[in-house]
Design a protein around this motif. Structure first.
Motif, PDB file in Angstrom:
ATOM      1  N   ALA A 263       5.861   1.350  17.880  1.00  0.00           N
ATOM      2  CA  ALA A 263       4.963   2.491  18.074  1.00  0.00           C
ATOM      3  C   ALA A 263       3.694   2.303  17.258  1.00  0.00           C
ATOM      4  O   ALA A 263       3.687   1.556  16.279  1.00  0.00           O
ATOM      5  N   VAL A 264       2.657   2.978  17.660  1.00  0.00           N
ATOM      6  CA  VAL A 264       1.486   3.110  16.807  1.00  0.00           C
ATOM      7  C   VAL A 264       1.909   4.041  15.682  1.00  0.00           C
ATOM      8  O   VAL A 264       2.558   5.062  15.950  1.00  0.00           O
ATOM      9  N   PRO A 265       1.633   3.703  14.413  1.00  0.00           N
ATOM     10  CA  PRO A 265       2.085   4.570  13.322  1.00  0.00           C
ATOM     11  C   PRO A 265       1.745   6.039  13.572  1.00  0.00           C
ATOM     12  O   PRO A 265       0.613   6.383  13.879  1.00  0.00           O
ATOM     13  N   GLY A 266       2.767   6.871  13.495  1.00  0.00           N
ATOM     14  CA  GLY A 266       2.610   8.305  13.714  1.00  0.00           C
ATOM     15  C   GLY A 266       2.612   8.715  15.176  1.00  0.00           C
ATOM     16  O   GLY A 266       2.520   9.888  15.483  1.00  0.00           O
ATOM     17  N   GLY A 267       2.730   7.748  16.088  1.00  0.00           N
ATOM     18  CA  GLY A 267       2.690   8.046  17.513  1.00  0.00           C
ATOM     19  C   GLY A 267       4.046   7.925  18.177  1.00  0.00           C
ATOM     20  O   GLY A 267       5.051   7.619  17.537  1.00  0.00           O
ATOM     21  N   GLN A 268       4.051   8.161  19.457  1.00  0.00           N
ATOM     22  CA  GLN A 268       5.264   8.065  20.263  1.00  0.00           C
ATOM     23  C   GLN A 268       5.639   6.591  20.459  1.00  0.00           C
ATOM     24  O   GLN A 268       4.762   5.725  20.474  1.00  0.00           O
ATOM     25  N   PRO A 269       6.927   6.309  20.645  1.00  0.00           N
ATOM     26  CA  PRO A 269       7.344   4.915  20.873  1.00  0.00           C
ATOM     27  C   PRO A 269       6.682   4.324  22.110  1.00  0.00           C
ATOM     28  O   PRO A 269       6.543   4.996  23.137  1.00  0.00           O
ATOM     29  N   LEU A 270       6.268   3.070  21.972  1.00  0.00           N
ATOM     30  CA  LEU A 270       5.707   2.324  23.096  1.00  0.00           C
ATOM     31  C   LEU A 270       6.811   1.557  23.812  1.00  0.00           C
ATOM     32  O   LEU A 270       6.728   1.318  25.006  1.00  0.00           O
ATOM     33  N   ALA A 271       7.815   1.167  23.043  1.00  0.00           N
ATOM     34  CA  ALA A 271       8.957   0.433  23.597  1.00  0.00           C
ATOM     35  C   ALA A 271      10.125   0.609  22.642  1.00  0.00           C
ATOM     36  O   ALA A 271       9.943   0.759  21.433  1.00  0.00           O
ATOM     37  N   SER A 272      11.328   0.609  23.188  1.00  0.00           N
ATOM     38  CA  SER A 272      12.518   0.719  22.343  1.00  0.00           C
ATOM     39  C   SER A 272      13.685   0.039  23.043  1.00  0.00           C
ATOM     40  O   SER A 272      13.651  -0.176  24.258  1.00  0.00           O
ATOM     41  N   ALA A 273      14.692  -0.286  22.250  1.00  0.00           N
ATOM     42  CA  ALA A 273      15.897  -0.909  22.806  1.00  0.00           C
ATOM     43  C   ALA A 273      17.073  -0.584  21.904  1.00  0.00           C
ATOM     44  O   ALA A 273      16.932  -0.433  20.688  1.00  0.00           O
TER      45      ALA A 273
ATOM     46  N   HIS B  60       4.219  -6.220  25.465  1.00  0.00           N
ATOM     47  CA  HIS B  60       2.980  -6.806  25.977  1.00  0.00           C
ATOM     48  C   HIS B  60       1.887  -6.801  24.915  1.00  0.00           C
ATOM     49  O   HIS B  60       1.367  -5.738  24.551  1.00  0.00           O
ATOM     50  N   LEU B  61       1.558  -7.984  24.433  1.00  0.00           N
ATOM     51  CA  LEU B  61       0.544  -8.109  23.389  1.00  0.00           C
ATOM     52  C   LEU B  61      -0.821  -7.604  23.859  1.00  0.00           C
ATOM     53  O   LEU B  61      -1.567  -7.024  23.066  1.00  0.00           O
ATOM     54  N   GLU B  62      -1.121  -7.810  25.127  1.00  0.00           N
ATOM     55  CA  GLU B  62      -2.426  -7.340  25.640  1.00  0.00           C
ATOM     56  C   GLU B  62      -2.543  -5.823  25.480  1.00  0.00           C
ATOM     57  O   GLU B  62      -3.585  -5.306  25.074  1.00  0.00           O
ATOM     58  N   ASP B  63      -1.461  -5.117  25.803  1.00  0.00           N
ATOM     59  CA  ASP B  63      -1.463  -3.655  25.664  1.00  0.00           C
ATOM     60  C   ASP B  63      -1.622  -3.240  24.207  1.00  0.00           C
ATOM     61  O   ASP B  63      -2.357  -2.292  23.892  1.00  0.00           O
ATOM     62  N   LEU B  64      -0.927  -3.943  23.320  1.00  0.00           N
ATOM     63  CA  LEU B  64      -1.036  -3.619  21.897  1.00  0.00           C
ATOM     64  C   LEU B  64      -2.444  -3.901  21.385  1.00  0.00           C
ATOM     65  O   LEU B  64      -3.012  -3.100  20.630  1.00  0.00           O
ATOM     66  N   ASN B  65      -3.014  -5.030  21.786  1.00  0.00           N
ATOM     67  CA  ASN B  65      -4.354  -5.390  21.315  1.00  0.00           C
ATOM     68  C   ASN B  65      -5.422  -4.431  21.824  1.00  0.00           C
ATOM     69  O   ASN B  65      -6.411  -4.176  21.137  1.00  0.00           O
ATOM     70  N   ARG B  66      -5.232  -3.878  23.022  1.00  0.00           N
ATOM     71  CA  ARG B  66      -6.193  -2.911  23.577  1.00  0.00           C
ATOM     72  C   ARG B  66      -6.268  -1.641  22.733  1.00  0.00           C
ATOM     73  O   ARG B  66      -7.264  -0.918  22.765  1.00  0.00           O
ATOM     74  N   ARG B  67      -5.226  -1.342  21.998  1.00  0.00           N
ATOM     75  CA  ARG B  67      -5.193  -0.111  21.201  1.00  0.00           C
ATOM     76  C   ARG B  67      -6.045  -0.227  19.937  1.00  0.00           C
ATOM     77  O   ARG B  67      -6.354   0.766  19.302  1.00  0.00           O
ATOM     78  N   HIS B  68      -6.344  -1.451  19.495  1.00  0.00           N
ATOM     79  CA  HIS B  68      -7.182  -1.696  18.312  1.00  0.00           C
ATOM     80  C   HIS B  68      -6.665  -0.961  17.083  1.00  0.00           C
ATOM     81  O   HIS B  68      -7.440  -0.365  16.332  1.00  0.00           O
ATOM     82  N   THR B  69      -5.349  -0.990  16.895  1.00  0.00           N
ATOM     83  CA  THR B  69      -4.762  -0.329  15.733  1.00  0.00           C
ATOM     84  C   THR B  69      -3.488  -1.069  15.325  1.00  0.00           C
ATOM     85  O   THR B  69      -2.976  -1.908  16.059  1.00  0.00           O
TER      86      THR B  69
END
Length: 151
Positions: free
Chosen positions: A79-89, A117-126
């Motif tokens: 997750a982005v710190p303080g945000g909702q999970p982006l992925a979990s297992a 997906h690294l592209e998705d994570l990198n787009r967040r710039h955080t």
């Protein structure tokens, strides 16, 4: 009929002790890793996978195993710190030996991390936070079922 009622009366206090033990966090280990270096690359994920695997191995080695009760449960999230999970297992309940075999929990953990997906994570710039929770059923058993033996 009476036998079934007697069994229920006998097991109810144990069930409550187990539930209370879980609620108190007995046998629960939590780990957290934050990736800060943008852009994120495969090398970051590989290093993270190694760190999380080593953390799991260390925690499993420290867990109690009364009478061979060694089952573990593992869940991870991103997750982005303080945000909702982006992925979990969740990797369900497993024995430590299942962590190490080919295609076992360690391999599945690595696969989960590589599937983010690294592209998705990198787009967040955080920064991105990865967290893990490992539960030892042996620790819970030691604190509840076998509590008298620990004294």
């Amino acid at each position: 009929m009476l036998r079934r009622l007697y069994q229920r009366i006998r097991t109810e206090p144990l069930r409550r002790r187990v539930e209370a033990s879980i609620h108190e966090g007995t046998g629960l280990s939590k780990g957290e890793w934050v990736l800060n270096e943008l852009p994120f690359a495969d090398a970051h994920i590989n290093e993270l996978s190694n760190q999380m695997t080593e953390w799991c191995q260390q925690r499993m080695a420290e867990s109690r195993r009364p009478y061979g009760i060694d089952q573990m449960a593992l869940a991870v999230a991103c997750a982005v710190p303080g945000g909702q999970p982006l992925a979990s297992a969740s990797f369900g309940v497993f024995r430590p030996v299942e962590f190490y075999v080919d295609g076992g929990v360690a391999d599945r953990l690595g696969h989960f991390l590589r599937s983010v997906h690294l592209e998705d994570l990198n787009r967040r710039h955080t920064s991105v936070r990865f967290a893990a929770a490992l539960l030892s059923w042996g620790d819970i058993a030691r604190a509840t079922v076998f509590a008298d033996e620990a004294a």
